[in-house]
Write a protein that holds these residues in place. Structure first.
Motif, mmCIF file in Angstrom:
data_model
loop_
_atom_site.group_PDB
_atom_site.id
_atom_site.type_symbol
_atom_site.label_atom_id
_atom_site.label_comp_id
_atom_site.label_asym_id
_atom_site.label_seq_id
_atom_site.Cartn_x
_atom_site.Cartn_y
_atom_site.Cartn_z
ATOM 1 N N ALA A 1 0.839 -1.203 0.000
ATOM 2 C CA ALA A 1 0.000 0.000 0.000
ATOM 3 C C ALA A 1 0.873 1.252 0.000
ATOM 4 C CB ALA A 1 -0.934 -0.009 1.210
ATOM 5 N N HIS A 2 1.961 1.230 0.752
ATOM 6 C CA HIS A 2 2.882 2.366 0.768
ATOM 7 C C HIS A 2 3.502 2.557 -0.606
ATOM 8 C CE1 HIS A 2 6.697 4.503 1.457
ATOM 9 N NE2 HIS A 2 5.998 5.157 2.371
ATOM 10 N N ALA A 3 3.879 1.467 -1.274
ATOM 11 C CA ALA A 3 4.471 1.571 -2.613
ATOM 12 C C ALA A 3 3.450 2.109 -3.615
ATOM 13 C CB ALA A 3 4.983 0.199 -3.061
ATOM 14 N N ARG A 4 2.184 1.752 -3.466
ATOM 15 C CA ARG A 4 1.154 2.275 -4.369
ATOM 16 C C ARG A 4 0.871 3.751 -4.108
ATOM 17 N NH1 ARG A 4 -3.745 -1.713 -3.930
ATOM 18 N NH2 ARG A 4 -3.155 -1.332 -1.796
ATOM 19 N N GLN A 5 1.007 4.193 -2.863
ATOM 20 C CA GLN A 5 0.785 5.605 -2.547
ATOM 21 C C GLN A 5 1.918 6.477 -3.060
ATOM 22 O OE1 GLN A 5 0.278 5.687 1.679
ATOM 23 N NE2 GLN A 5 -1.918 5.244 1.584
ATOM 24 N N HIS A 6 3.107 5.924 -3.164
ATOM 25 C CA HIS A 6 4.282 6.671 -3.614
ATOM 26 C C HIS A 6 4.914 5.946 -4.806
ATOM 27 C CE1 HIS A 6 3.756 8.774 0.132
ATOM 28 N NE2 HIS A 6 3.938 7.668 0.818
ATOM 29 N N PRO A 7 4.230 5.914 -5.957
ATOM 30 C CA PRO A 7 4.738 5.118 -7.072
ATOM 31 C C PRO A 7 6.051 5.645 -7.653
ATOM 32 C CG PRO A 7 2.815 6.370 -7.754
ATOM 33 C CD PRO A 7 2.963 6.551 -6.278
ATOM 34 N N ALA A 8 6.203 6.955 -7.728
ATOM 35 C CA ALA A 8 7.431 7.508 -8.324
ATOM 36 C C ALA A 8 8.634 7.177 -7.456
ATOM 37 C CB ALA A 8 7.295 9.016 -8.506
ATOM 38 N N THR A 9 8.507 7.356 -6.162
ATOM 39 C CA THR A 9 9.603 7.057 -5.251
ATOM 40 C C THR A 9 9.930 5.570 -5.262
ATOM 41 O OG1 THR A 9 8.859 8.876 -3.851
ATOM 42 C CG2 THR A 9 10.403 7.305 -2.873
ATOM 43 N N SER A 10 8.894 4.729 -5.229
ATOM 44 C CA SER A 10 9.121 3.283 -5.245
ATOM 45 C C SER A 10 9.789 2.850 -6.536
ATOM 46 C CB SER A 10 7.794 2.547 -5.079
ATOM 47 O OG SER A 10 7.216 2.838 -3.835
ATOM 48 N N LEU A 11 9.357 3.416 -7.652
ATOM 49 C CA LEU A 11 9.965 3.083 -8.932
ATOM 50 C C LEU A 11 11.420 3.539 -8.981
ATOM 51 C CD1 LEU A 11 9.606 1.983 -11.817
ATOM 52 C CD2 LEU A 11 8.999 4.321 -12.494
ATOM 53 N N ALA A 12 11.681 4.748 -8.484
ATOM 54 C CA ALA A 12 13.052 5.264 -8.499
ATOM 55 C C ALA A 12 13.970 4.416 -7.626
ATOM 56 C CB ALA A 12 13.071 6.716 -8.031
ATOM 57 N N VAL A 13 13.503 4.032 -6.451
ATOM 58 C CA VAL A 13 14.323 3.210 -5.554
ATOM 59 C C VAL A 13 14.566 1.837 -6.165
ATOM 60 C CG1 VAL A 13 14.296 2.020 -3.319
ATOM 61 C CG2 VAL A 13 13.686 4.432 -3.444
ATOM 62 N N THR A 14 13.540 1.230 -6.734
ATOM 63 C CA THR A 14 13.694 -0.100 -7.322
ATOM 64 C C THR A 14 14.611 -0.077 -8.541
ATOM 65 O OG1 THR A 14 11.499 -0.719 -6.524
ATOM 66 C CG2 THR A 14 12.444 -2.061 -8.285
ATOM 67 N N VAL A 15 14.382 0.866 -9.465
ATOM 68 C CA VAL A 15 15.218 0.947 -10.664
ATOM 69 C C VAL A 15 16.646 1.328 -10.290
ATOM 70 C CG1 VAL A 15 15.573 2.235 -12.814
ATOM 71 C CG2 VAL A 15 13.305 1.380 -12.222
ATOM 72 N N GLY A 16 16.782 2.264 -9.359
ATOM 73 C CA GLY A 16 18.125 2.645 -8.904
ATOM 74 C C GLY A 16 18.854 1.499 -8.249
ATOM 75 N N GLY A 17 18.148 0.721 -7.459
ATOM 76 C CA GLY A 17 18.763 -0.433 -6.820
ATOM 77 C C GLY A 17 19.166 -1.499 -7.820
ATOM 78 N N LEU A 18 18.311 -1.736 -8.824
ATOM 79 C CA LEU A 18 18.667 -2.703 -9.860
ATOM 80 C C LEU A 18 19.877 -2.223 -10.659
ATOM 81 C CD1 LEU A 18 15.117 -3.759 -11.116
ATOM 82 C CD2 LEU A 18 16.747 -5.165 -9.840
ATOM 83 N N ALA A 19 19.927 -0.913 -10.952
ATOM 84 C CA ALA A 19 21.081 -0.362 -11.672
ATOM 85 C C ALA A 19 22.348 -0.494 -10.834
ATOM 86 C CB ALA A 19 20.827 1.097 -12.040
ATOM 87 N N ALA A 20 22.246 -0.199 -9.535
ATOM 88 C CA ALA A 20 23.408 -0.320 -8.653
ATOM 89 C C ALA A 20 23.870 -1.778 -8.578
ATOM 90 C CB ALA A 20 23.072 0.204 -7.257
ATOM 91 N N ALA A 21 22.923 -2.718 -8.488
ATOM 92 C CA ALA A 21 23.288 -4.131 -8.462
ATOM 93 C C ALA A 21 23.974 -4.529 -9.764
ATOM 94 C CB ALA A 21 22.050 -4.993 -8.225
ATOM 95 N N GLY A 22 23.476 -4.013 -10.892
ATOM 96 C CA GLY A 22 24.118 -4.295 -12.177
ATOM 97 C C GLY A 22 25.538 -3.765 -12.231
#
Length: 155
Positions: A113-134
């Protein structure tokens, strides 16, 4: 001839546990209650099959929980679905897992529910984390960090 009172007493119910102690379990915890006529009732009718089934359920749930823990190095909600699936698998057989699954499911739905309320932040954290892992995976392979570490440690 009549039966003596000692032999006419009702036999205690059979339990799928240790043969030394009727209150002991097989090390996996007490099984959940079994509804008569269900698939689990047929599985639990044979003691060897029931033990193999419980071990299989435990291993299957463990694989998903370990997958979720392995994904915990990545940010975002990627770790929640496999852990939740592993707990659900365990909760089909183990009472302790059912209680834990209920709590984890509530917390997972709060996080979702928190991720749905803040979609831009959740997307940025997830994509940024995947990029950092890469980047980390690339650096480990490109600079041969594993080989350098084993050489430095003398292994």
């Amino acid at each position: 001839m009549t039966a003596s009172p000692a032999t006419s007493a009702a036999t205690p119910p059979t339990r799928s546990g240790s043969t030394r102690c009727p209150e002991c379990s097989d090390g996996l915890g007490r099984p959940r209650e079994v509804r008569p006529g269900s698939f689990r009732a047929r599985v639990h009718a044979n003691r060897q099959i029931a033990l193999a089934w419980r071990i299989g359920v435990f291993v299957g749930g463990l694989l998903f929980v370990l997958l979720g823990l392995a994904l915990s190095v990545l940010p975002g909600p990627l770790t929640i679905p496999p852990v939740l699936l592993g707990l659900w698998i365990w909760s089909t057989e183990f009472d302790w897992a059912r209680r834990f699954f209920t709590t984890f499911k509530r917390k997972a739905s709060d996080a979702w529910a928190h991720a749905r309320q803040h979609p831009a932040t959740s997307l940025a954290v997830t994509v940024g984390g995947l990029a950092a892992a890469g980047v980390v995976f690339w650096a480990v392979g490109h600079y041969q960090l594993v080989d350098q570490a084993t050489t430095a440690l003398g292994l």
